[in-house]
Design a protein around this motif. Structure first.
Motif, PDB file in Angstrom:
ATOM      1  N   ASP A 112       0.694  -0.986  -0.169  1.00  0.00           N
ATOM      2  CA  ASP A 112       0.181   0.228  -0.341  1.00  0.00           C
ATOM      3  C   ASP A 112       0.997   1.199  -0.166  1.00  0.00           C
ATOM      4  O   ASP A 112       1.852   1.626   0.506  1.00  0.00           O
ATOM      5  CB  ASP A 112      -0.673   0.258   0.490  1.00  0.00           C
ATOM      6  CG  ASP A 112      -1.697  -1.009   1.637  1.00  0.00           C
ATOM      7  OD1 ASP A 112      -2.498  -1.529   0.266  1.00  0.00           O
ATOM      8  OD2 ASP A 112      -2.167  -1.392   2.378  1.00  0.00           O
ATOM      9  N   PHE A 113       0.267   2.551  -1.169  1.00  0.00           N
ATOM     10  CA  PHE A 113       0.945   3.541  -0.968  1.00  0.00           C
ATOM     11  C   PHE A 113       0.240   4.447  -0.824  1.00  0.00           C
ATOM     12  O   PHE A 113      -1.108   4.516  -0.854  1.00  0.00           O
ATOM     13  CB  PHE A 113       1.255   3.648  -2.171  1.00  0.00           C
ATOM     14  CG  PHE A 113       2.561   2.922  -2.869  1.00  0.00           C
ATOM     15  CD1 PHE A 113       4.309   2.731  -2.741  1.00  0.00           C
ATOM     16  CD2 PHE A 113       2.268   1.242  -2.839  1.00  0.00           C
ATOM     17  CE1 PHE A 113       5.596   1.654  -2.684  1.00  0.00           C
ATOM     18  CE2 PHE A 113       3.301   0.604  -4.018  1.00  0.00           C
ATOM     19  CZ  PHE A 113       4.844   0.589  -3.299  1.00  0.00           C
ATOM     20  N   THR A 114       0.720   5.532  -0.021  1.00  0.00           N
ATOM     21  CA  THR A 114      -0.024   7.439  -0.348  1.00  0.00           C
ATOM     22  C   THR A 114       0.816   7.875  -1.024  1.00  0.00           C
ATOM     23  O   THR A 114       2.149   8.066  -1.382  1.00  0.00           O
ATOM     24  CB  THR A 114       0.019   7.220   1.845  1.00  0.00           C
ATOM     25  OG1 THR A 114       1.008   7.629   1.495  1.00  0.00           O
ATOM     26  CG2 THR A 114      -1.426   6.680   1.938  1.00  0.00           C
ATOM     27  N   PRO A 115       0.311   8.854  -1.978  1.00  0.00           N
ATOM     28  CA  PRO A 115       0.341  10.303  -2.218  1.00  0.00           C
ATOM     29  C   PRO A 115       1.694  10.630  -1.649  1.00  0.00           C
ATOM     30  O   PRO A 115       1.258  10.705  -0.126  1.00  0.00           O
ATOM     31  CB  PRO A 115      -0.933  10.837  -2.797  1.00  0.00           C
ATOM     32  CG  PRO A 115      -2.088  10.513  -2.350  1.00  0.00           C
ATOM     33  CD  PRO A 115      -1.938   9.237  -1.913  1.00  0.00           C
ATOM     34  N   VAL A 116       2.761  11.205  -2.335  1.00  0.00           N
ATOM     35  CA  VAL A 116       3.348  13.098  -1.530  1.00  0.00           C
ATOM     36  C   VAL A 116       3.484  14.017  -2.239  1.00  0.00           C
ATOM     37  O   VAL A 116       3.534  14.258  -3.345  1.00  0.00           O
ATOM     38  CB  VAL A 116       4.823  11.923  -1.902  1.00  0.00           C
ATOM     39  CG1 VAL A 116       5.981  12.609  -0.857  1.00  0.00           C
ATOM     40  CG2 VAL A 116       5.446  10.561  -1.529  1.00  0.00           C
ATOM     41  N   ASP A 117       3.462  14.381  -1.266  1.00  0.00           N
ATOM     42  CA  ASP A 117       2.508  16.360  -1.608  1.00  0.00           C
ATOM     43  C   ASP A 117       4.597  16.516  -2.228  1.00  0.00           C
ATOM     44  O   ASP A 117       5.392  16.233  -0.676  1.00  0.00           O
ATOM     45  CB  ASP A 117       1.757  16.799  -0.411  1.00  0.00           C
ATOM     46  CG  ASP A 117       0.873  16.530  -0.470  1.00  0.00           C
ATOM     47  OD1 ASP A 117       0.205  16.252  -1.218  1.00  0.00           O
ATOM     48  OD2 ASP A 117       0.312  17.496   0.306  1.00  0.00           O
ATOM     49  N   ARG A 118       4.891  17.258  -3.089  1.00  0.00           N
ATOM     50  CA  ARG A 118       6.274  17.821  -2.990  1.00  0.00           C
ATOM     51  C   ARG A 118       6.397  19.141  -3.807  1.00  0.00           C
ATOM     52  O   ARG A 118       5.478  19.757  -4.576  1.00  0.00           O
ATOM     53  CB  ARG A 118       7.056  16.397  -4.566  1.00  0.00           C
ATOM     54  CG  ARG A 118       5.927  16.818  -5.303  1.00  0.00           C
ATOM     55  CD  ARG A 118       7.133  14.965  -6.338  1.00  0.00           C
ATOM     56  NE  ARG A 118       6.382  15.052  -8.306  1.00  0.00           N
ATOM     57  CZ  ARG A 118       6.655  15.409  -8.652  1.00  0.00           C
ATOM     58  NH1 ARG A 118       8.232  16.520  -7.975  1.00  0.00           N
ATOM     59  NH2 ARG A 118       5.683  15.513  -9.898  1.00  0.00           N
TER      60      ARG A 118
END
Length: 84
Positions: free
Chosen positions: A78-84
């Motif tokens: 499972d992954f979550t989005p990263v704010d960049r």
């Protein structure tokens, strides 16, 4: 949003059947779930099938393949989005 990556490897003789099962049975069962956003299916030349699904909360598990289609148990991340 949670992104789930599900990956399984087929035997050479079962690749077509495994891919058909994923596309025709397993993924459609996910697509009716209320928290489901979208799914994509990928295949590779080394007999792997990958499903990337996006969810508005806890992902529902993809069913295990029928006996004899997969060379090993599926792996799931499972992954979550990263704010960049």
């Amino acid at each position: 949003m949670i992104v789930r990556m599900w990956e399984v490897r087929a035997y050479p003789r079962t690749f077509t059947d495994l891919l058909a099962w994923v596309c025709d049975e397993a993924v459609p069962r996910l697509e009716v779930e209320p928290l489901h956003i979208a799914s994509e299916v990928f295949s590779s030349t080394d007999l792997r099938v990958v499903v990337i699904s996006r969810w508005r909360g806890d992902p529902r598990p993809l069913a295990d393949p029928p006996d004899g289609l997969a060379a090993r148990s599926p792996h799931v991340w499972d992954f979550t989005p990263v704010d960049r």
